[in-house]
Design an enzyme around this catalytic site. Sequence first.
Site, mmCIF file in Angstrom:
data_model
loop_
_atom_site.group_PDB
_atom_site.id
_atom_site.type_symbol
_atom_site.label_atom_id
_atom_site.label_comp_id
_atom_site.label_asym_id
_atom_site.label_seq_id
_atom_site.Cartn_x
_atom_site.Cartn_y
_atom_site.Cartn_z
ATOM 1 N N PHE A 215 0.751 -1.194 0.088
ATOM 2 C CA PHE A 215 0.055 0.024 0.178
ATOM 3 C C PHE A 215 0.844 1.374 -0.086
ATOM 4 C CE2 PHE A 215 -2.431 -3.019 2.632
ATOM 5 C CZ PHE A 215 -3.222 -3.535 1.474
ATOM 6 N N GLY B 149 0.021 -8.542 -4.219
ATOM 7 C CA GLY B 149 -1.377 -9.124 -4.232
ATOM 8 C C GLY B 149 -2.354 -8.571 -5.136
ATOM 9 N N GLY C 229 0.986 0.226 -12.330
ATOM 10 C CA GLY C 229 1.762 -1.180 -12.244
ATOM 11 C C GLY C 229 1.168 -1.841 -13.401
ATOM 12 N N ALA C 230 -0.122 -1.967 -13.660
ATOM 13 C CA ALA C 230 -0.810 -2.898 -14.312
ATOM 14 C C ALA C 230 -0.445 -2.572 -15.967
ATOM 15 C CB ALA C 230 -2.373 -3.224 -14.141
ATOM 16 N N ASN D 146 -8.012 -7.790 -16.592
ATOM 17 C CA ASN D 146 -8.550 -8.985 -15.884
ATOM 18 C C ASN D 146 -9.893 -8.491 -14.967
ATOM 19 O OD1 ASN D 146 -9.396 -11.349 -14.101
ATOM 20 N ND2 ASN D 146 -7.101 -11.929 -14.085
ATOM 21 N N PRO D 147 -10.940 -8.708 -15.125
ATOM 22 C CA PRO D 147 -11.841 -8.245 -14.467
ATOM 23 C C PRO D 147 -12.133 -8.761 -13.033
ATOM 24 C CG PRO D 147 -12.943 -8.757 -16.485
ATOM 25 C CD PRO D 147 -11.479 -9.216 -16.521
ATOM 26 N N GLN E 242 -9.008 -5.634 -6.484
ATOM 27 C CA GLN E 242 -8.341 -4.503 -6.268
ATOM 28 C C GLN E 242 -9.227 -3.251 -5.916
ATOM 29 O OE1 GLN E 242 -5.171 -3.290 -6.126
ATOM 30 N NE2 GLN E 242 -5.136 -5.682 -5.728
ATOM 31 N N GLU F 167 -5.870 2.239 -6.983
ATOM 32 C CA GLU F 167 -6.170 3.155 -6.233
ATOM 33 C C GLU F 167 -7.439 3.906 -6.275
ATOM 34 O OE1 GLU F 167 -1.522 4.068 -5.232
ATOM 35 O OE2 GLU F 167 -2.663 5.566 -6.519
#
Lengths: 736, 316
Positions: free
Chosen positions: A249, A476, A518-519, A622-623, A629, A696
């Site tokens: 986090f 995570g 990141g993604a 990726n739903p 998240q 976020e």
Amino acid sequence: MKFDTPAGTNPIDRLQVVGQPTDRIDGPLKTTGTAPYAYERHDVAPNQAYGYIVSAGIAKGRISSMDTREAERAPGVLAIVTTLEHAKPLPLGKMNVAHLFGGAEVAHYHQAIALVVAETFEQARAAAALIRTTYARSDGRFDLAKAALSAGYEPIDDEAPNPQDVERVGDFAAAFAKAPVTVDQTYTTPGESHAMMEPFATIAAWEGEKLTVWTSNQMIAWSKASLAKILSIKPENLRIDSPFIGGGFGGKLFVRADAVLAALGAKKAGRAVKVAMQRPLMMNNSTHRPATIQHVRLGATRDGRLTAIHHSSTSSNLPGGGPEVAVQQTKLIYAAPNREYWLKLAVTDLPEGNAMRAPGEAPGLMVLEMAMDELAEKLAMDPVELRIVNDTLVDPAKPERRFSQRHLVECLRTGADRFGWSHRQAKPAQVRDGPWLVGMGMAVGFRNNLLQKSAARIKLGGDGKLTVETDMTDIGTGTYTILAQTAAEMLGVPIGDVMVKLGDSDFPASAGSGGQWGANNSTAGLYAACVKLREAVAQKLGFNASDATFAGGQVKAGNRSLPLVQAGPLTAEDGIEYGTLDKQYQQSTFAGHFVEVGVDAYTGETRIRRMLAVCDAGRIINPKSARSQVIGAMTMGAGAALMEELAVDKRFGFFVNHDLASYEVPVHADIPHQEVIFLDYPDDKSSPMKAKGVGELGICGVGAAIANAVYNATGVRVRDYPITLDKHLEKLPAIA
Amino acid sequence: MRAFTYERATSPAQAAAAVTQQPGAKFLAGGTNLLDLMKLEIETPRHLVDVQDLKLDTIAATEDGGLRIGALVTNTTLAADARVRRDYGVLTRAIVAGASGQLRNKATTAGNLLQRTRCPYFYDTNQPCNKRKPGSGCAALGGYSRQLAVIGTSEQCIATYPGDMAIALRVLDATVETVAADGRTRRIAIADFHRLPGDTPQRDTALEPGELITAVTLPKPLGGRHVYRKVRDRASYAFALVSVAAVIQRDGTGRVAFGGVAPKPWRVEAAEATLPEGARGVSARVFADARPTEDNRFKIPLAERTLAAVIAQAKA
Ligand SMILES: Cc1cc2nc3c(=O)[nH]c(=O)nc-3n(C[C@H](O)[C@H](O)[C@H](O)COP(=O)(O)OP(=O)(O)OC[C@H]3O[C@@H](n4cnc5c(N)ncnc54)[C@H](O)[C@@H]3O)c2cc1C
Ligand code: SF4
């Protein structure tokens, strides 16, 4: 690969694997307890000894003496490293404000002052308690409200025209004075702790000059450079490995004391040493989200058009630290010709403030979106409509700069519809359900999409299987899975044929995990590597790369088709770098948050009943993991709204509730039905993946939606977070 | 944690003797509180006498129609016992409002009664605390005291007794049975079991050193509606800001004890006469001598409102 023009059609658009709700490929490792988290990596180095951290018992001053004689004689003790062995603090790592170790100066409570290394954990702990430390205390500044009086201006972002001043568009003061309907209120948000499940943890081992640390860290490339600097070793002599991270986090963006102490302890003991920071040190030793005092002034026409927006925020930090940028989103979220923002930073001697999930926006929106609710009430206007009326498709300060995509209005309309918003009573304190006062609230969520360069390597094996290597981390979030999806889509193989390796500083440097970047960036970096691999495969198989399609394990062009496996083994490496699309266009993510709460009419306890977030965050890779998240972030937002607060002892200068019993975060019973809807509009300006961040977005705005629901339930406005029962209890409607 | 020696006691009197004879010895039951405190060196026993083999783990009917609960009956077993659920519902409800399933599986009846305060300064060995280190001062006074007591406090200590089960035991007028090293037994009314801090906040209870709890007895059932209401910032797994244990009869008369407000379960029998008229009078009387801090002043209206909720629930 340079990404400087909007993406055209590419193989990702097939959405055979990308875009599918795929289970985590690392799920079985986690559910069977075999995922290698830092502290349990017993196999990576032989003969591991245990380190136990000793921390300062004062908030500010100097260490006068440390007597380690008794501790050294204690059973099992191998080495003791004390801060006094270093004449001055070790250098700071990237973004560190307080030094992590070294010297006699104590800058904040629970700063690390020694490490005891012993054969067992219990021996190290017992010996640690035998170290006698004396201090010369000095006075500190521990009260934000007091320190705020002498706070100075700080730039809001790199583009601030005059960093040491107020940022202005139009004439706020005149417009506000003329506005027929206004809100003018001060709000506060408290310090919050990351409170991740896995504490800071590291195993360190030296081989001559070479150091390996197995740790838990979000940003491998940053941390490699930082740790090398802190320890004064050559970066090429350092390897960091962090394949699994039990939550960060933002707390694990930077090097922390565990890694430094494990390295120093291992050197001194001549053994591999493992260190996990003790839970009671987590809150004061490390960083936290700074508390803020915020002021919002809104002026609007009677039909709800904002004419004037002021948002300012004051936070504090140790000398050299930065502010909580709580006004950032206000520059972009609503149209209004006259605008004014500033940030101030005060100096305090409390522990270091730094990034925590959605720094800036999380506390900023808790406030701005409460003020908007207050404005809606004054206007007698539906809060959803107020947001819609003031929506903007351009950067309000630079109208030529459009948002790359912005479907906030659709988020709000869809959310209102799906939530049953029309059943909300505009007048507060009208709905009863037995002992419960029931209310609904909403808020807008907003968080920018940040572009960062990111690289990856992909190998096609002789067996036709793919291996991805990048120093990207999975905190995570589901990174393993979305990278596997990306590679599978690009090369036309089943996801089971892709192995993903992460978190090793020997791998190509990625964007890392932070700022919800990141993604999009790590998959885009892998996309670039996959394009290279496709070219190499095509060449090897004698195809023209631009004609070849990759599907079902076959490479095809025209009526020729060959199995992909025939091209192996091959390796390709590349990365994504960005041009100026994020300057030309404002890239952001948006959400509509809707919440229903019950407030116990007797006790004032708030319990959330339903939550819905409708998110506009580009293509959803990726739903399933994206939903995880968002609901995780909504849960964190529930904590921020209702219970989380680092309680400051203003005399002794520390956060008093420094464990997980006294720093309360939501438990399962606090979290009811949560629903997430993704609008899924691919954004061709963000990357070839057309994706954006979502990790976020879920926390942005949700706290205000909860607060507004509490107000709708009770008719009592609480402007100081968290909204605990003591703050509204005596103003609640009379009990029968 | 300091090094310690360990033994398993074979009989209650032997256990008591073992603790009495060894300076710095303590009993070990479920360990869910004691071991945590030892890890932080808040408790530093040199010797532990494990009482798990003492066969004090049954619940039996007493001659006068009540129940005798062995000191080692786990919280889970006690809360689930059919007789307890039928006749002493307030006790079951109080127990399951506390801790978590895992902890309740391990926690014992005696250990639960003896759990120590959750005052955050008690838990931080850098801070002055008269309860942890007599004479060192009280950091909570003038500090962060939101969770702490509003009544029954002293200049030396304002800590709260944090438990739930004991609040129900107080309303039920339970009795604590003990045995001493010399084999003498004692019956201590729950009202007298926990102490107020006065000038000796380090002593939480009336137990003498080495005195072993063997059982807790409940008098015969009271009938009425049994309610336990625990108020906290999150829905579960948190200590009470305020709790109310009540047994209320059909005519509105009854008994009520408060948790989270005092160094011991707080019950003022004389205030119960006005229970049929509602919460206000009872609460005013119960908290007449309260001395809250700025941080915890809210507990007084909260206690009144929680009692009102309990009365409404009992009527419903
Ligand atoms: C995370 C957490 C949350 C919790 N939440 C709650 C809550 O919400 N509500 C609540 O009420 N409690 C709560 N608890 C406390 C829990 O109920 C106690 O830890 C437990 O009841 C103690 O029982 P034990 O058998 O483990 O005692 P131990 O830890 O073994 O012993 C506690 C004390 O009792 C003494 N002792 C034990 N047996 C005897 C005996 N027979 N005679 C004399 N002395 C004896 C020991 O020497 C020690 O001093 C929580 C605890 C934890 C760790
Ligand atoms: S209130 Fe009691 S337990 Fe808390 S610090 Fe003061 S003396 Fe210690």
